[in-house]
Enzyme design. Structure first.
Site, PDB file in Angstrom:
ATOM      1  N   HIS A 337     -40.073  31.460  31.784  1.00  0.00           N
ATOM      2  CA  HIS A 337     -39.085  32.247  32.535  1.00  0.00           C
ATOM      3  C   HIS A 337     -39.675  32.977  33.736  1.00  0.00           C
ATOM      4  O   HIS A 337     -39.106  33.959  34.214  1.00  0.00           O
ATOM      5  CB  HIS A 337     -38.384  33.267  31.624  1.00  0.00           C
ATOM      6  CG  HIS A 337     -37.244  32.670  30.851  1.00  0.00           C
ATOM      7  ND1 HIS A 337     -37.450  31.931  29.720  1.00  0.00           N
ATOM      8  CD2 HIS A 337     -35.907  32.693  31.057  1.00  0.00           C
ATOM      9  CE1 HIS A 337     -36.271  31.530  29.246  1.00  0.00           C
ATOM     10  NE2 HIS A 337     -35.325  31.964  30.042  1.00  0.00           N
ATOM     11  N   HIS A 447     -27.949  25.874  28.115  1.00  0.00           N
ATOM     12  CA  HIS A 447     -27.959  26.220  26.693  1.00  0.00           C
ATOM     13  C   HIS A 447     -26.966  25.349  25.932  1.00  0.00           C
ATOM     14  O   HIS A 447     -26.317  25.798  24.987  1.00  0.00           O
ATOM     15  CB  HIS A 447     -27.649  27.698  26.480  1.00  0.00           C
ATOM     16  CG  HIS A 447     -28.700  28.622  26.995  1.00  0.00           C
ATOM     17  ND1 HIS A 447     -28.680  29.974  26.776  1.00  0.00           N
ATOM     18  CD2 HIS A 447     -29.803  28.392  27.745  1.00  0.00           C
ATOM     19  CE1 HIS A 447     -29.726  30.536  27.352  1.00  0.00           C
ATOM     20  NE2 HIS A 447     -30.415  29.585  27.949  1.00  0.00           N
ATOM     21  N   TYR A 454     -24.673  31.206  33.974  1.00  0.00           N
ATOM     22  CA  TYR A 454     -25.807  30.452  34.493  1.00  0.00           C
ATOM     23  C   TYR A 454     -25.382  29.552  35.648  1.00  0.00           C
ATOM     24  O   TYR A 454     -26.192  29.268  36.547  1.00  0.00           O
ATOM     25  CB  TYR A 454     -26.452  29.627  33.377  1.00  0.00           C
ATOM     26  CG  TYR A 454     -27.322  30.441  32.471  1.00  0.00           C
ATOM     27  CD1 TYR A 454     -28.625  30.766  32.830  1.00  0.00           C
ATOM     28  CD2 TYR A 454     -26.851  30.915  31.249  1.00  0.00           C
ATOM     29  CE1 TYR A 454     -29.439  31.516  31.992  1.00  0.00           C
ATOM     30  CE2 TYR A 454     -27.654  31.670  30.417  1.00  0.00           C
ATOM     31  CZ  TYR A 454     -28.948  31.969  30.790  1.00  0.00           C
ATOM     32  OH  TYR A 454     -29.748  32.721  29.971  1.00  0.00           O
TER      33      TYR A 454
END
Length: 974
Positions: A337, A447, A454
């Site tokens: 990340h 996801h 997102y």
């Protein structure tokens, strides 16, 4: 300004403990550290990674150091909640590169059990997270009692600090780099490879010398891209002597401590609090803002002396960064990340390209940006691409372009821009299954689900690049451009204007996440043939007075009218219906699509988010009745759910396997959940079955039919075995503001009319309806702390342990007084069937019929349909001589049969990670359904449809994938 992380340290002298032990070297050399030549060991304050000291080792060839005592390694216990594994971590500072390796050995009773090498060809700090049972040579054992460092095959000097013999680390997060290239090799091809595969991606980069001169158009285009990028990120700021001195002091303070990446801090989670002040750090994001501010300053003054001083500070800051290990080839233990924290660093370096080049310092900075942005991804084999990861678009793509634009060789820049274009053109495609990327229905997946939050980030990262590259030979064109455009346009369908539906908020059910209008602007400006009209006019509706609105208005564009109609997004099990300025949406979930995403500190009570949630949205979420403070999480509108107290509704979260984090993302075992659209109207239906993790006996069959400004909602076969808590179908829950309200609590036993505070009129048939208006107490979805607010709440009460429960109600959405009076008298629909097999509704005004076939069915008395062999959703619109049909098989068919790994030995569904499913990237299997109609017709329109007649019937064979509506127009024949 400076932030501190108060971690904990356990300082060893002669005491050793099993578990997280850290050697900081703040109180001298621990007595359990032995060396062949102890005189060559000393404590120093020259450099350090925590506290103010480190261990200096002057070594000769074949020297060694040993740390005696229990290493703390623990064997991984399969089947437990803890999925992290024992890893070794340490920091090394190297003053001069050494063309050899340092060997780290782990012994038991003097015998080496496992080991690993560290390449010493670097300067500055380096660290590594090395997992014992995956990354090392040999077999680790519990009870190992000695760590030995064997010096390289030469003399030298290094500093050692923050040695952690054993710490539990999520096995997905260890990162390999040039010092430990053998660490976590599976990460190169894992779901998080875009973060973790820096080593692999850097080594994909290919450059070939090309003596062919660039055309004038190419040169002008490259300059255009650089100028757009520069102008987008530059900002004018004040510059004077005092400000420059403050920046010098700021850097001086930074250099006293360490430049840290917050994701690394997980390794301190189990240490004590006695020496917390020993860990102080500058977050990388803060440091990036500092660098970018220097870039702003450099371009805000014409004073040569000031420019030189600013550049000197900037270069010293970069040198500090490199010394801290933030340089090409270093992965800092983990890089997971990183993109979120590095954006400003990329921008700062780009702003300082000219002085960096002038002072021969550009190449090292460019390599650093190239490494951390994973720019080498653009050289990925196109045959292996299956769409693009949203994290790449969101956080990494701008860094990749920065790395390309930092080239001082224009031929190389042109080559990499060409490769960048090839990569994006290939990667921006429709990804299969539920893996990340774009879907044909406009969904943006991350996801393993349609995830607008997102998607917003993806557009924020991608669309400026479409603008920068637009109008050049490197621009995004054709199919790739239209895929982005379609997804952008759909984002303003499931949002109104900026807030998207509550059920689409993922793990953040609050009113903070909204679509971003800038994506429409950038993509419009980056159009293939000039400014794109649709996107420009969508932007003007969203932001009629935005800073770029006049640019579009001057080109002759005007705001679009609010979109009206019905849209099906079955990759998200979502149906959308719009009239005027309002949006109504309904959502479910299935065995392919998760029903909720819950983390330890996010969406703690979100189990019911996709249980057929029906929301009416006009303006913001708050204006439409939702605020999370005081919200009753058992009563999402439209859902049929067990009314649990919040302590029982709270998710029981764990890390179920090594593919996932600590989260809950539950699947159903049902394949039937989706929507359908025809001629501006629509429908939705689902088989609701709760996961056995909570109550596997809870089931319902639910449907919604949209006709103009009316919605008809049906339920049947509602059942569960909960004899303690009632089961409710929620009609509405609306925030009423802060003013004192008159409390109400009413129970309606028969047919009921309710007008909610949002001006929606509900007509409920033959059910007990409970209505309340009161100060509502709840818990915060992130923290679990008490919240409260004034709400109205209405629900149908199915009682405890319902069997074959049903409901029927209709909603007139945002009607005026006249239409409400008419709706009260006649709501203009007929329920033709409502049972286990099907829900069938006809609209009296349009004569359109909606069929939710939960099972294959044979109808005895239906006017149009005789049989259907597939559970499906069908909309029929009859005219005098024609019949319009929209057919949906909602089963995404990513696999057939059952996924046996999701069931225990008793046949009960287990909780599994969606990331672990081997079917997640499968293409949907085409399926041919057979629909038999009464009467004879010929086919006028119908892709993937075959027609034949049999006596007085017409048989349609309809092939579809991914729950996509198949549109058919038939003409009556005699």
């Amino acid at each position: 300004m400076l932030k501190k992380l108060w971690g904990t340290m356990f300082l060893l002298s002669s005491i050793y403990s099993y578990g997280t032990t850290i050697y900081q070297f703040e109180n001298g050399i621990p007595k359990n550290i032995k060396s062949i030549n102890t005189s060559r060991l000393k404590i120093t304050n020259e450099k350090y990674k925590d506290g103010n000291h480190s261990l200096k080792w002057n070594f000769n060839k074949n020297d060694s150091i040993s740390i005696l005592g229990d290493v703390g390694y623990s064997t991984f216990k399969d089947g437990g909640k803890e999925k992290a594994r024992s890893s070794y971590s340490m920091w090394i500072y190297n003053k001069k590169p050494i063309d050899d390796k340092l060997i780290v050995q782990f012994k038991k009773n003097g015998i080496v059990k496992t080991s690993f090498p560290i390449n010493m060809n670097f300067t500055g700090w380096r660290t590594m997270w090395v997992q014992y049972d995956r990354d090392m040579t040999g077999t680790p054992e519990e009870g190992m009692d000695e760590i030995t460092f064997i010096a390289p095959n030469t003399s030298g000097e290094i500093l050692i600090d923050q040695v952690i013999p054993s710490v539990l680390i999520d096995p997905r997060h260890n990162a390999r780099d040039e010092q430990v290239p053998f660490v976590n090799l599976p990460a190169d091809d894992a779901v998080n490879a875009h973060w973790m595969a820096l080593y692999k991606n850097y080594n994909l980069i290919k450059y070939h010398k090309d003596n062919k001169p660039l055309t004038e158009k190419e040169i002008v285009s490259i300059k255009s891209i650089e100028d757009k990028f520069f102008n987008e990120i530059i900002k004018k700021v004040s510059v004077n002597k005092d400000i420059i001195e403050k920046k010098k002091e700021q850097l001086k303070e930074y250099k006293k401590i360490n430049l840290e990446f917050i994701k690394r801090l997980v390794i301190y989670k189990n240490i004590t609090s006695e020496e917390r002040e020993n860990i102080k750090y500058v977050p990388t994001k803060e440091f990036g803002i500092f660098l970018r501010e220097l870039g702003y300053m450099y371009h805000s003054t014409n004073n040569i002396k000031e420019k030189n001083e600013i550049y000197s500070i900037f270069q010293n800051a970069l040198n500090y960064m490199y010394d801290q290990g933030w340089t090409k080839g270093s992965s800092q233990g983990t890089i997971h990340h990183l993109g979120y924290q590095f954006r400003e660093i990329y921008q700062g370096v780009f702003l300082m390209k000219t002085p960096l080049l002038k002072n021969n310092n550009l190449e090292k900075a460019r390599e650093m940006v190239t490494w951390y942005s994973a720019m080498g991804i653009i050289y990925t084999d196109p045959n292996s691409m299956r769409g693009i990861n949203i994290d790449i678009l969101n956080t990494m793509l701008p860094g990749m372009l920065t790395a390309i634009l930092l080239n001082d060789n224009i031929n190389k820049e042109a080559q990499e821009l060409t490769q960048f274009n090839k990569y994006l053109t290939k990667a921006i495609t429709y990804s299969p299954g539920v893996i990340g990327g774009f879907k044909k229905d406009g969904s943006v997946f991350h996801h393993m689900q349609n995830y607008p939050a997102y998607g917003k980030g993806a557009f924020e990262g991608l669309t400026p690049i479409i603008y920068y590259l637009g109008g050049t030979p490197y621009g995004i064109k054709g199919v790739a451009y239209n895929i982005v455009k379609n997804s952008l346009l759909m984002s303003r369908i499931y949002s109104n204007k900026f807030n998207y539906l509550l059920t689409l908020t993922g793990r953040h059910p609050n009113n903070k996440f909204k679509i971003d209008d800038s994506g429409f602007k950038y993509t419009a400006l980056g159009g293939e043939n000039g400014v794109d009209k649709e996107l420009a006019e969508a932007y003007l509706r969203l932001t009629p007075n935005g800073k770029d609105a006049n640019k579009f208005k001057n080109l002759g564009f005007s705001p679009e009218k609010a979109p009206n109609g019905s849209w099906t997004m079955n990759m998200g099990s979502l149906q959308l219906h719009r009239r005027g300025e309002w949006l109504a949406g309904v959502k479910g979930y299935s065995r392919y699509l998760v029903g909720n995403e819950t983390y330890i500190k996010n969406n703690l009570f979100g189990r019911y988010m996709s249980y057929g949630t029906f929301q009416i949205l006009q303006d913001s979420l708050e204006q439409s009745g939702f605020v999370q403070e005081g919200w009753n999480w058992s009563h999402y509108p439209g859902t049929t759910a067990i009314n649990l107290p919040l302590d029982k509704l709270k998710s029981n979260i764990s890390q179920v396997d090594i593919y996932s984090g600590v989260e809950e993302m539950l699947l159903s075992d049902e394949t039937y959940s989706g929507g359908n659209s025809l001629n501006g109207n629509g429908m939705f239906a689902m088989k609701l079955h709760e996961h056995p993790k909570y109550n596997g006996s809870h089931r319902a069959r639910k449907s919604v039919f949209f006709f103009d400004n009316r919605a008809i909602l049906l339920g049947s076969n509602i059942e569960n075995n909960d004899a303690i808590h009632e089961t409710h179908t929620t009609l509405f829950q609306n925030y009423l503001g802060q003013n004192n309200i008159i409390k109400e609590n009413k129970i309606y036993k028969e047919n009921t009319l309710l007008l909610d505070s949002q001006n929606n009129l509900y007509k409920i048939k033959n059910n007990e309806v409970v209505y309340s208006k009161d100060l509502q107490h709840s818990l915060d979805q992130n923290t679990g702390k008490p919240t409260k607010n004034n709400f109205e709440l209405a629900y149908i009460n199915h009682g405890k342990s319902p069997k074959n429960g049903t409901y029927e109600y209709a909603i007139l959405i945002k009607g005026d007084k006249k239409s409400q009076r008419n709706f009260e008298k006649n709501s203009n629909y007929k329920v033709l069937n409502q049972d286990y097999s099907s829900h069938i509704v006809e609209d009296n005004i349009s004569k359109m019929r909606g069929y939710a076939f939960f099972e294959k069915s044979s109808l005895q008395n239906d006017k149009f349909i005789k049989t259907i062999d597939t559970p499906s959703l069908i909309l029929l619109s009859p005219e005098k001589d024609t019949l319009d049909i929209s057919f949906v098989d909602p089963d995404l068919r990513l696999y057939e049969g059952i996924d046996k790994s999701q069931y225990d030995k008793n046949g009960l569904m287990k909780e599994v990670s969606i990331y672990s499913r081997n079917w997640k990237g499968n293409d949907g299997l085409p399926h041919t359904s057979t629909l038999t109609l009464k009467g004879k017709y010929k086919l006028k329109i119908g892709k993937n449809v075959k027609l034949k007649t049999d006596k007085n019937n017409t048989i349609l064979e309809i092939t579809s994938t991914y729950g996509t509506p198949v549109k058919i127009k038939l003409i009556k024949t005699k």
